[in-house]
Scaffold this active site. Structure first.
Site, short mmCIF file in Angstrom:
data_model
loop_
_atom_site.label_atom_id
_atom_site.label_comp_id
_atom_site.label_asym_id
_atom_site.label_seq_id
_atom_site.Cartn_x
_atom_site.Cartn_y
_atom_site.Cartn_z
N ASN A 190 0.80 -1.24 0.00
CA ASN A 190 0.00 0.00 0.00
C ASN A 190 0.84 1.29 0.00
O ASN A 190 0.44 2.29 -0.59
CB ASN A 190 -1.04 0.00 1.12
CG ASN A 190 -0.46 -0.27 2.48
OD1 ASN A 190 0.71 -0.63 2.61
ND2 ASN A 190 -1.27 -0.10 3.50
N GLU A 240 3.48 -4.56 12.34
CA GLU A 240 2.52 -3.48 12.09
C GLU A 240 1.39 -4.11 11.28
O GLU A 240 1.58 -4.45 10.11
CB GLU A 240 3.16 -2.34 11.29
CG GLU A 240 4.27 -1.63 12.02
CD GLU A 240 3.78 -0.80 13.19
OE1 GLU A 240 2.56 -0.56 13.31
OE2 GLU A 240 4.63 -0.42 14.02
N CYS A 286 -3.83 0.85 6.74
CA CYS A 286 -4.14 0.23 8.03
C CYS A 286 -4.82 1.23 8.95
O CYS A 286 -5.69 0.85 9.75
CB CYS A 286 -2.87 -0.33 8.65
SG CYS A 286 -1.52 0.87 8.65
N GLU A 289 7.25 1.45 15.55
CA GLU A 289 8.20 1.97 14.57
C GLU A 289 8.25 3.49 14.78
O GLU A 289 7.38 4.07 15.40
CB GLU A 289 7.76 1.62 13.15
CG GLU A 289 7.70 0.10 12.95
CD GLU A 289 7.55 -0.32 11.50
OE1 GLU A 289 8.50 -0.88 10.93
OE2 GLU A 289 6.47 -0.11 10.94
P1 NAD Z 1 -0.15 -9.91 3.72
O1 NAD Z 1 -0.01 -9.98 5.18
O2 NAD Z 1 -0.70 -11.06 2.97
O3 NAD Z 1 1.27 -9.60 3.02
C1 NAD Z 1 2.21 -8.70 3.57
C2 NAD Z 1 3.60 -9.18 3.21
O4 NAD Z 1 3.85 -10.44 3.84
C3 NAD Z 1 3.84 -9.43 1.71
O5 NAD Z 1 5.17 -9.06 1.40
C4 NAD Z 1 3.68 -10.92 1.58
O6 NAD Z 1 4.34 -11.46 0.46
C5 NAD Z 1 4.28 -11.40 2.87
N1 NAD Z 1 3.85 -12.71 3.33
C6 NAD Z 1 2.70 -13.37 3.02
N2 NAD Z 1 2.67 -14.55 3.67
C7 NAD Z 1 3.80 -14.64 4.41
C8 NAD Z 1 4.32 -15.61 5.31
N3 NAD Z 1 3.68 -16.73 5.59
N4 NAD Z 1 5.51 -15.36 5.91
C9 NAD Z 1 6.18 -14.21 5.65
N5 NAD Z 1 5.74 -13.26 4.80
C10 NAD Z 1 4.55 -13.46 4.19
O7 NAD Z 1 -0.99 -8.61 3.53
P2 NAD Z 1 -1.61 -8.04 2.21
O8 NAD Z 1 -2.82 -8.82 1.83
O9 NAD Z 1 -0.52 -7.94 1.20
O10 NAD Z 1 -2.02 -6.55 2.74
C11 NAD Z 1 -3.27 -6.23 3.32
C12 NAD Z 1 -3.26 -6.32 4.81
O11 NAD Z 1 -2.08 -5.72 5.36
C13 NAD Z 1 -4.40 -5.57 5.47
O12 NAD Z 1 -5.01 -6.40 6.41
C14 NAD Z 1 -3.77 -4.37 6.16
O13 NAD Z 1 -4.39 -3.92 7.32
C15 NAD Z 1 -2.42 -4.83 6.45
N6 NAD Z 1 -1.51 -3.68 6.46
C16 NAD Z 1 -1.12 -3.15 7.66
C17 NAD Z 1 -0.29 -2.06 7.72
C18 NAD Z 1 0.19 -1.48 9.03
O14 NAD Z 1 1.03 -0.57 9.05
N7 NAD Z 1 -0.31 -1.92 10.16
C19 NAD Z 1 0.15 -1.48 6.54
C20 NAD Z 1 -0.26 -2.02 5.34
C21 NAD Z 1 -1.09 -3.12 5.31
#
Ligand code: NAD
Length: 485
Positions: free
Chosen positions: A162, A258, A292, A465
């Site tokens: 994002n 996060e 988020c 962070e």
């Molecule tokens: P996701 O958790 O699927 O992916 C995030 C990252 O983790 C990607 O790089 C992905 O390739 C990696 N990943 C996926 N599975 C993994 C595993 N088993 N082990 C290690 N890494 C892995 O999230 P998404 O669908 O890409 O993004 C949407 C979600 O992320 C939403 O729920 C949103 O709230 C959250 N988000 C939170 C923040 C924050 O600052 N808190 C910021 C952005 C997005």
């Protein structure tokens, strides 16, 4: 190190297909074991190709980071800070190029993408200005006790899609300043901006200090389970955050998570509706609702409910949705097909269970475009309220008393951000103090600053962070206790 501080001048042209994006491993730009297509979410066209690391390449990146740690951790902090300043200058000098790539692969309007790059530069410079000074906790006739901050070793930075570039830089900068080395893994759908960063880093940092590996979905677990990774700094969903924590348990990795949020905005009955509607609208729909800390639940008192519904609906209807390269666009597409499908499901729920005040439809394709949507008259257990809607579908809810609304805001396992909106900031601050979130803003939302710690309570995260606390999160404490008797 100074001799290495040049900056590549190979500009990525208009056509991203014509540029070979490569990974950075041990100071070398390398191709992946395979490639995968990167899609422009505004057109669904393939805009370029990203290398994907094989497991052996991930292991090589970790080994390179381990070798580099031996000298980088002993490099004077002034030199590490100087390298970060050079990196910030280099990014700034190519900010428009980064912004265009972000818009093409992420979808957001160009001005917002440029804002992400500017924030990345500002946060990098902030961390370059910090010094992890030893702290003297006691110095008397019996003892001198000092707390020193020690780098952890190799950090795996795992990024979402994002704010891909901003998130990369605000993890890289404090980790490096503290003396750690890194392996960075971008999200599979937004890798190209991070690969471009690798081309610059090749000439700014010694080999192995910062490694960047491409991914098609399988690389994350390789990093989080690798015994030589000391810390995982993860931003993403709560479900994957839990998997990261489980994966790191065997080697007791340090973890910063996060995660998701279900932020509420509580409007108090003394608020000026027209004034607060602008802020609520901006921070509910920013980045097409894919933040988020977007406002996801808007709570209005009985006395202001109808007026606020009208004021918000008017703003939502006026939103110009389109391709982020069009200068008039205020809201781009959803970033990927999975998010688009999730948003469609939320729109169906909205139509079946609520009253749609504005929006409610997807736009004709191509592109993952969803109208910003405002929904009223639904119960708190509706998925639109109980779940984190990571897209531009937002709800407005009526409340009767302050105690009631505070209980409803807190009735979630999320605890990332909230905000209170009022003409009386003291009264708003009292309400803010009763909300369960890492940050609660008054008369604003999503105001992030490099010097202010940011993190989630409950299942929205672990650790913080930014700020000095965020820097310390990339260290362990080492107590030196000197007897004077
Ligand atoms: P996701 O958790 O699927 O992916 C995030 C990252 O983790 C990607 O790089 C992905 O390739 C990696 N990943 C996926 N599975 C993994 C595993 N088993 N082990 C290690 N890494 C892995 O999230 P998404 O669908 O890409 O993004 C949407 C979600 O992320 C939403 O729920 C949103 O709230 C959250 N988000 C939170 C923040 C924050 O600052 N808190 C910021 C952005 C997005």
């Amino acid at each position: 190190m100074t001799a290495q501080m040049g900056v590549t001048d190979t500009v990525v042209g208009e056509d991203l297909h014509a540029h070979q994006f490569r990974m950075l491993i041990d100071g070398e730009l390398v191709t992946g074991a395979s490639d995968h297509d990167v899609i422009n979410p505004a057109t669904e066209d393939t805009i370029g190709s990203s290398p994907v690391a094989g497991t052996d390449q991930v292991v090589l990146a970790v080994s390179a980071a381990k070798r580099a740690f031996a000298h980088w951790s002993r490099t004077p902090v002034e030199d590490r800070a100087a390298a970060l300043q050079v990196l910030a200058d280099a990014v700034e000098s190519r900010a428009d190029e980064f912004a265009r790539i972000i818009t093409l692969e992420q979808g957001k309007p160009l001005a917002l993408a440029r804002g992400d790059v500017d924030s990345a530069v500002a946060f990098t410079r902030y961390f370059a200005g910090l010094r992890p000074e030893p702290e003297v906790v006691r110095d008397d006739e019996t003892a001198r006790i000092e707390i020193h901050r020690k780098p952890l070793g190799i950090v795996a930075a795992i990024l979402p899609w994002n704010f891909p570039f901003f998130q990369a830089m605000y993890k890289i900068a404090p980790a490096l300043l503290m003396g750690n080395t890194l392996v960075v893994k971008p999200a599979p759908t937004t890798p190209l901006n991070t690969m471009l960063l690798g081309e610059m880093v090749e000439e700014i940092l010694p080999p192995g200090v910062l490694n960047i590996v491409g991914d098609d979905g399988a690389v994350g677990p390789v990093l989080t389970s690798h015994p030589d990774i000391a810390k995982v700094s993860f931003t993403g969903s709560t479900a994957v955050g839990k998997a990261v924590m489980r994966s790191g348990a065997d080697t007791l990795k340090r973890i910063t998570l996060e995660l998701g949020g279900n932020d509420a905005a509580v409007v108090l009955d003394d608020a000026d509706v027209e004034k607060v509607a602008d802020g609520l609208y901006n921070w509910a729909y920013f980045n097409a609702g894919q933040v988020c800390i977007n406002i996801k639940r808007i709570f209005a008192p009985d006395s202001l409910y109808d007026a606020l519904c009208n004021a918000l609906a008017e703003r939502v209807r006026a939103t110009k949705v389109g391709n982020g390269l069009d200068p008039d666009t205020q809201m781009g597409p959803l970033q990927n097909a999975k998010q688009f499908e999730a948003a469609k499901a939320y729109l169906r729920t909205a139509k079946e269970t609520g009253r749609i005040l504005a929006g409610g439809n997807i736009l004709d394709g191509p592109g993952y475009f969803v109208e910003p949507t405002l929904v009223a008259d639904i119960e708190d257990d509706n998925p639109l309220i109980a779940e984190e809607t990571f897209g531009p579908v937002r709800t407005i809810l009526r409340y009767h008393t302050l105690d009631e609304v505070i209980a409803r805001v807190n009735d979630t396992h999320y605890g990332l951000g909230n905000s209170v909106w009022s003409s009386d900031t003291s009264r708003a601050a009292e309400v803010a103090n009763r909300l369960e979130s890492g940050t609660t803003w008054v008369n604003q939302h999503f105001a992030l600053s490099p010097d202010v710690p940011f993190g989630g309570r409950k299942q929205s995260g672990l650790g913080v962070e930014f700020g000095v606390d965020g820097l310390h999160a990339f260290s362990d404490t080492h107590v030196i206790n000197i007897s004077k008797v």
